[in-house]
Scaffold this active site. Structure first.
Site, mmCIF file in Angstrom:
data_model
loop_
_atom_site.group_PDB
_atom_site.id
_atom_site.type_symbol
_atom_site.label_atom_id
_atom_site.label_comp_id
_atom_site.label_asym_id
_atom_site.label_seq_id
_atom_site.Cartn_x
_atom_site.Cartn_y
_atom_site.Cartn_z
ATOM 1 N N ASN A 65 -15.560 -1.345 -4.527
ATOM 2 C CA ASN A 65 -14.976 -1.209 -3.352
ATOM 3 C C ASN A 65 -15.794 -1.047 -2.430
ATOM 4 O OD1 ASN A 65 -13.270 -0.186 -1.110
ATOM 5 N ND2 ASN A 65 -12.281 1.391 -2.227
ATOM 6 N N ARG A 67 -11.847 -4.646 -4.467
ATOM 7 C CA ARG A 67 -10.706 -4.194 -3.561
ATOM 8 C C ARG A 67 -11.060 -4.831 -2.294
ATOM 9 N NH1 ARG A 67 -10.405 0.640 0.305
ATOM 10 N NH2 ARG A 67 -8.229 0.655 0.849
ATOM 11 N N ARG A 84 -6.532 9.641 12.991
ATOM 12 C CA ARG A 84 -5.818 8.666 13.544
ATOM 13 C C ARG A 84 -4.355 9.082 13.968
ATOM 14 N NH1 ARG A 84 -6.036 4.681 8.549
ATOM 15 N NH2 ARG A 84 -8.150 5.072 8.068
ATOM 16 N N HIS A 116 -2.594 0.272 1.494
ATOM 17 C CA HIS A 116 -2.576 1.180 0.507
ATOM 18 C C HIS A 116 -1.681 0.413 -0.713
ATOM 19 C CE1 HIS A 116 -3.058 4.832 3.211
ATOM 20 N NE2 HIS A 116 -4.408 4.551 2.669
ATOM 21 N N GLU A 147 -5.844 3.250 -8.165
ATOM 22 C CA GLU A 147 -5.981 1.886 -7.733
ATOM 23 C C GLU A 147 -6.971 1.250 -8.467
ATOM 24 O OE1 GLU A 147 -6.378 4.408 -4.120
ATOM 25 O OE2 GLU A 147 -5.758 2.621 -2.997
#
Ligand code: AMP
Length: 398
Positions: A7, A90, A240, A179, A383
């Site tokens: 990743n 990823r 955010r 996600h 993941e």
């Protein structure tokens, strides 16, 4: 079969080596400050942890360091790099081009390059990692697993913005969601815990971490999700803002005498929990909340209120829900976040067991009361395992 999952982020590379004949993790680690003369290499094998400081000027150097580490006699888990059967990457944005994982070829790389304008910060490091492996291990197959792919089943009602359709057609302006690999994984574990085939389930999954999103999964397919064209939409996150009146950025620009970049930095890096209480890590925020800090309490309440809105609205669009799942750093660990996001949802048959909610565990568990019609599940996400599984499936067909 040994598969390495990679990743590549904007300044980091995470990795995990799997033995896929038994789906076991052999070793893992993270390189930080990639692109600098003082990189940090963290490596873990079983209970043994190693930390090194060394120059990591680029991704290629970083990947060489990873390959040296996993083949190291003491720290590593394989004797020779030839044992590595494939690399699974990823990839953040797959646009409408990728609705599933892919074997990486030159053609796929050029299609991935076309997706860069949609994720200018995320996709270039992903591609840098892929290109580095292509150079270092040209004969080892590589696969791309896209964060957006799972959400490609969303209907137009969910993924279109109510702006002129021409803009969607001309510039691909639409909601993509992120996600996806995590929402996919935990929904499958949830179906098993419910004892039902995934096709017969309605599940709301809440991935709550530094970045957070909620997903409505009906019959195993994503039908709506809270993140949009970028990961800025939806929930209140660490830094955010999430959902916002679209006029606000113009007002900020005008009143703060700033430009598009300035507003982007405010909404992506200075907002969310950080903007409200000064802490973006929910552990710090919760500690301050316990001390009676009003802004920390407000930030927590805003975070949970937004989650609650999404859970209830997703139950509405699916016409019911069998389970609400919590995952990722906050979802798996914060009993406060779970408790306060679910408060008031008894009207839809959801009853949280407050005692079970408080118990800390790394295991997947049901924290609802026995008579709760809607189950509340805490499921650690994985993941990397999905990336390794998809990679194995793809290379097994070669
Ligand atoms: P992730 O992006 O999944 O790594 O999640 C990171 C977030 O999880 C950060 O905001 C952490 O503060 C939060 N987190 C991790 N452990 C805990 C915990 N024990 N309690 C509350 N939040 C936690």
């Amino acid at each position: 079969m040994k598969i390495l999952v990679i990743n590549c982020g904007s300044s980091s590379i995470k990795y995990k080596l799997y033995d896929m004949s038994s789906e076991t993790e052999l070793c893992s680690g993270m390189l930080e400050r990639v692109g600098t003369g003082e990189g940090i290499v963290n490596h873990k094998k079983g209970d043994d942890k190693y930390k090194d400081i060394m120059p990591l000027p680029d991704y290629e150097t970083g990947i060489k360091v990873i390959l040296d580490t996993i083949t190291d006699e003491k720290k590593g888990s394989i004797k020779d790099i030839s044992e590595l059967k494939a690399i699974g990457h990823r990839v953040v944005h797959g646009a409408e081009t990728f609705s599933g994982s892919k074997l990486i070829t030159d053609e796929i790389i050029s299609k991935m390059e076309e997706c860069v304008p949609l994720a200018p910060l995320h996709n270039p490091p992903n591609l840098a990692g892929i290109n580095a492996f292509k150079k270092i291990l040209p004969n080892t197959p590589q696969c791309g697993v896209f964060d957006t792919a799972f959400h490609q089943t969303m209907p137009k009602e969910s993924f279109l913005y109510a702006i002129p359709q021409e803009l969607y057609k001309k510039h691909s302006i639409r909601r993509y969601g992120f996600h996806g690999t995590s929402h996919f994984y935990v929904s499958r574990v949830a179906a098993k815990m419910l004892g039902k085939p995934i096709e017969e389930t309605k599940i709301v999954t809440c991935h709550l971490g530094n970045g957070s999103s909620v997903c409505a999964i009906s019959g195993g397919k994503s039908v709506d999700t809270s993140m949009g064209m970028t990961p800025l939409e939806g929930l209140v996150m660490g830094t955010r803002c999430g959902d916002l009146d679209p006029a606000v950025p113009f007002i900020i620009m005008e009143r703060e005498k700033t430009d598009q970049k300035g507003v982007d930095a405010i909404l992506n890096k200075k907002s969310g929990l950080l903007g409200i209480c000064g802490y973006n890590d929910s552990r710090d925020m919760e500690m301050k909340m316990d001390e009676g800090d009003e802004d920390a309490t407000l930030a927590h309440n805003m975070f949970c209120r937004r989650i609650k809105k999404y859970i209830a609205s997703y139950a509405a669009i699916m016409g019911g829900v069998d389970a609400v799942v919590f995952t990722a750093g906050i979802g798996e660990n914060s009993d406060y976040a779970r408790r306060d996001s679910l408060d008031c949802l008894e009207f839809m048959g959801l009853k949280l067991d407050l005692e079970k909610n408080r118990v800390r565990s790394k295991e997947a568990r049901d924290i609802s009361t026995p008579d709760s019609k809607v189950k509340v599940l805490v499921i650690p996400t994985n993941e990397e395992l999905v990336i390794a599984q998809d990679t194995k499936t793809i290379i097994s067909k070669l």
